[in-house]
Scaffold this motif. Sequence first.
Motif, PDB file in Angstrom:
ATOM      1  N   ASP A 178     -25.295  15.511  46.426  1.00 28.61           N
ATOM      2  CA  ASP A 178     -24.413  15.099  45.762  1.00 28.61           C
ATOM      3  C   ASP A 178     -23.938  15.772  44.430  1.00 28.61           C
ATOM      4  O   ASP A 178     -24.917  16.461  43.924  1.00 28.61           O
ATOM      5  N   VAL A 179     -22.729  15.605  43.938  1.00 29.15           N
ATOM      6  CA  VAL A 179     -22.366  16.542  42.834  1.00 29.15           C
ATOM      7  C   VAL A 179     -23.229  15.985  41.513  1.00 29.15           C
ATOM      8  O   VAL A 179     -23.481  16.915  40.684  1.00 29.15           O
ATOM      9  N   SER A 180     -23.286  14.634  41.440  1.00 29.46           N
ATOM     10  CA  SER A 180     -24.407  14.324  40.522  1.00 29.46           C
ATOM     11  C   SER A 180     -25.612  15.021  40.355  1.00 29.46           C
ATOM     12  O   SER A 180     -26.049  15.285  39.145  1.00 29.46           O
ATOM     13  N   GLN A 182     -26.297  17.638  42.191  1.00 28.18           N
ATOM     14  CA  GLN A 182     -25.829  19.314  41.811  1.00 28.18           C
ATOM     15  C   GLN A 182     -25.823  19.606  40.617  1.00 28.18           C
ATOM     16  O   GLN A 182     -26.550  20.562  39.992  1.00 28.18           O
ATOM     17  N   ALA A 183     -25.253  18.797  39.568  1.00 29.17           N
ATOM     18  CA  ALA A 183     -25.027  19.038  38.212  1.00 29.17           C
ATOM     19  C   ALA A 183     -26.439  19.198  37.491  1.00 29.17           C
ATOM     20  O   ALA A 183     -26.882  20.265  36.761  1.00 29.17           O
TER      21      ALA A 183
ATOM     22  N   GLU B  43     -22.151   8.431  45.776  1.00 28.51           N
ATOM     23  CA  GLU B  43     -23.323   9.184  46.453  1.00 28.51           C
ATOM     24  C   GLU B  43     -23.710   9.014  47.809  1.00 28.51           C
ATOM     25  O   GLU B  43     -23.308   7.786  48.404  1.00 28.51           O
ATOM     26  N   THR B  44     -24.286   9.972  48.279  1.00 28.83           N
ATOM     27  CA  THR B  44     -25.112   9.468  49.705  1.00 28.83           C
ATOM     28  C   THR B  44     -25.826   8.293  49.520  1.00 28.83           C
ATOM     29  O   THR B  44     -26.563   8.107  48.408  1.00 28.83           O
ATOM     30  N   SER B 263     -19.396  15.320  36.597  1.00 27.34           N
ATOM     31  CA  SER B 263     -20.261  16.340  37.459  1.00 27.34           C
ATOM     32  C   SER B 263     -19.515  17.281  38.148  1.00 27.34           C
ATOM     33  O   SER B 263     -20.272  18.356  38.596  1.00 27.34           O
ATOM     34  N   ILE B 272     -21.288  22.829  33.118  1.00 28.86           N
ATOM     35  CA  ILE B 272     -21.564  21.753  33.980  1.00 28.86           C
ATOM     36  C   ILE B 272     -22.361  20.924  33.031  1.00 28.86           C
ATOM     37  O   ILE B 272     -23.004  21.041  32.282  1.00 28.86           O
ATOM     38  N   SER B 273     -21.902  19.241  33.450  1.00 32.29           N
ATOM     39  CA  SER B 273     -22.348  18.198  32.874  1.00 32.29           C
ATOM     40  C   SER B 273     -23.858  18.042  33.254  1.00 32.29           C
ATOM     41  O   SER B 273     -24.159  18.646  34.189  1.00 32.29           O
ATOM     42  N   ASN B 274     -24.488  17.270  32.566  1.00 34.33           N
ATOM     43  CA  ASN B 274     -25.869  16.878  33.148  1.00 34.33           C
ATOM     44  C   ASN B 274     -25.959  16.191  34.195  1.00 34.33           C
ATOM     45  O   ASN B 274     -26.982  15.969  34.589  1.00 34.33           O
ATOM     46  N   GLY B 275     -24.848  15.654  34.693  1.00 25.00           N
ATOM     47  CA  GLY B 275     -25.031  14.685  35.927  1.00 25.00           C
ATOM     48  C   GLY B 275     -25.344  13.512  35.472  1.00 25.00           C
ATOM     49  O   GLY B 275     -25.357  13.017  34.315  1.00 25.00           O
ATOM     50  N   ILE B 276     -25.877  12.544  36.533  1.00 25.37           N
ATOM     51  CA  ILE B 276     -26.108  11.275  36.040  1.00 25.37           C
ATOM     52  C   ILE B 276     -27.780  11.278  36.453  1.00 25.37           C
ATOM     53  O   ILE B 276     -28.118  11.620  37.444  1.00 25.37           O
TER      54      ILE B 276
END
Lengths: 320, 333
Positions: A178-180, A182-183, B43-44, B263, B272-276
């Motif tokens: 997922d993108v989150s 992946q980041a 998300e998945t 993200s 690129i951000s840090n994501g969650i």
Amino acid sequence: MENSNILTIKNLKKYFFTQKGIVKAVNDIDISIKEGEILGLVGESGSGKTTVAYTVVGLYSPTSGEIIFRNQNIGNEGKNRSIKLKQEIQIVFQDPGTSLNPARNIYQILEVPLKVHGIKNRDKKIKELLQTVEIPEDYIHKYPQMIGGGERQMISIARALASNPSLLILDEPTSALDVSIQAKIINMLLQLQKNFNLSYLFITHDLSLMRNIASTVSIMYLGKICESAKCKEFFEKPLHPYTQMLLSSIPVLTDAEEDIKPKKVKSIGEIPSPVNIPSGCSFHSRCSKKMDICSKEDPIMAEISAGHFVRCHLFKQIEL
Amino acid sequence: MEKSLLEVKDLNLHYVVFGGSLKVLDGVNFRVGFKENIGIVGETGCGKTTTMKAIMRILGMTTAKISKGEILFKERDVLKMNEAEVQKFRRREISMIFQDPTAALNPVFSIKSQIYNVIKYSQGTEKKLTKKERKDLATKALSDVMLPDPERVLENYPIQLSGGMRQRVCIAMALLSDLDLLIADEPGTSLDVTIQDQILELLNELVRKKGISIILISHALGIIKNITHRTYVMYAGFMIEAAKTTELFSNPLHPYSKGLIASVPTLVGRGISNGIPGHIPNYSNPPLGCRFHPRCSYTMPICKVEKPPFLTVSDTHQVACWLFKKEGDKIGK
């Protein structure tokens, strides 16, 4: 030169001989990666990206051409590569679900490269590895299927780092995630690159991702490089019709991105079978700017400006 | 309020597994209007596909139990239909395209026999088609999805077609009957970006031409932005934000939506951000209160205790987060 090349690939060819004919998976490509650089190798499925990766890492031996790693030609050695070289070049595979052995726990998975390369103090080293990829230490007793996809990929990265490599080949490391997540992984890879002074050959189909991390981007189509340029120039001045088609098909979120995209080029057709490559320029069957010469003669790589290479008949004239 | 084609109200679903149950859906609410394109992102493992399968009634009913909720399709409750009605509902009113066209087509039957089966099924027993009519219908369906040489494709087996062509065949099959709602579950994810572009353009055009509604599920946010009118963000079994698509991407409110949108790597190259941080919770023991609170950076005491209601921020924007609760707000749906 202050920044010498860590990896130079010259006229690399990898053919597979099948019953249906010769599959020219990689057909005469040149790539060079500088020390500490991230090279993005982008292409559709079936363009030969993964074959390049496997050839560099030594899983396939090349049909012809040279692979030069720090002034040493390693192309002909193929599978008989010395353990020292294997230590220097490591790979992270696309799907962490299948590249980790489900019957081994994390400790055993990380122990293998340490055993192979004869590294002492394995317990301590494994803990360090887990720390570098920010996985809690108590994970060593878990099995791959007990942890999430992102964490599995972290373990794959830790396994690749176990032998202290200097070149890491990343074969679509985040496309299954997922993108989150992946980041998070990309940020960690960038951090590791700085900390250990690694070079990456980053294989992907995600151009927007490359915009943010790569120093040089090369586009591959049917076993050949179409266009190669420094990241910023590549996205601001894409020249090859295929690059323009790729860039214009990326779905984007903001208006600022919409402005940077080349004018909508209608995507036509699909990548032809590599057994039956079209004559002349292999892209002519899908190209919107096709000329007569395209189906007859294969264009040669031309340097349009410093470091910007294009292989297209449209740009033959402006060659320096 | 305008009439809805589909309305899902407070859907709760759990899977019965060895040693307990997985509480996957926790009060899913959403609606689809006539001729409306809806996007669902998340998300998945957040329950997108489970929700869609519940709507189609194709969940394995021995393990999946719906404990509460209604699925109203044209004001009829899908969950209360008997088997014959469900069959009719599936062949006349709703259809689904799956993520992986390779897995959706049977490898041992030719495209012809698979399409003919769908035709036979969607026509039901009322009408008997002649061989020629059947073939014409199949050929037309395939040429509608821009497949070159449909007569040849009919004779082919799935393995002889490329991924993009297989997905086109799946779309052709899904659109054979005069349906009202098409569910597309990540139709482009397993394809290359140029092929994905072609498929989505085609899908968008067909949907507009036929005047049907579509629910598009994807985690590629760019695709959602291009095609849909309204978008829902889903997290761990409930909808956390709903807004007009353009509004959601320019002004996301929920901390999760913000993180998700940040993200996505951009072409402009802002880094690129840090994501969650963290990952989707374990459904056998989901967190109390708001299911997002363990990953949220704005957690307040109330988040750990009570599930946030769906708060209306403006006419086109709703969000399920305690941060947007104002004094004296009425707690409604």
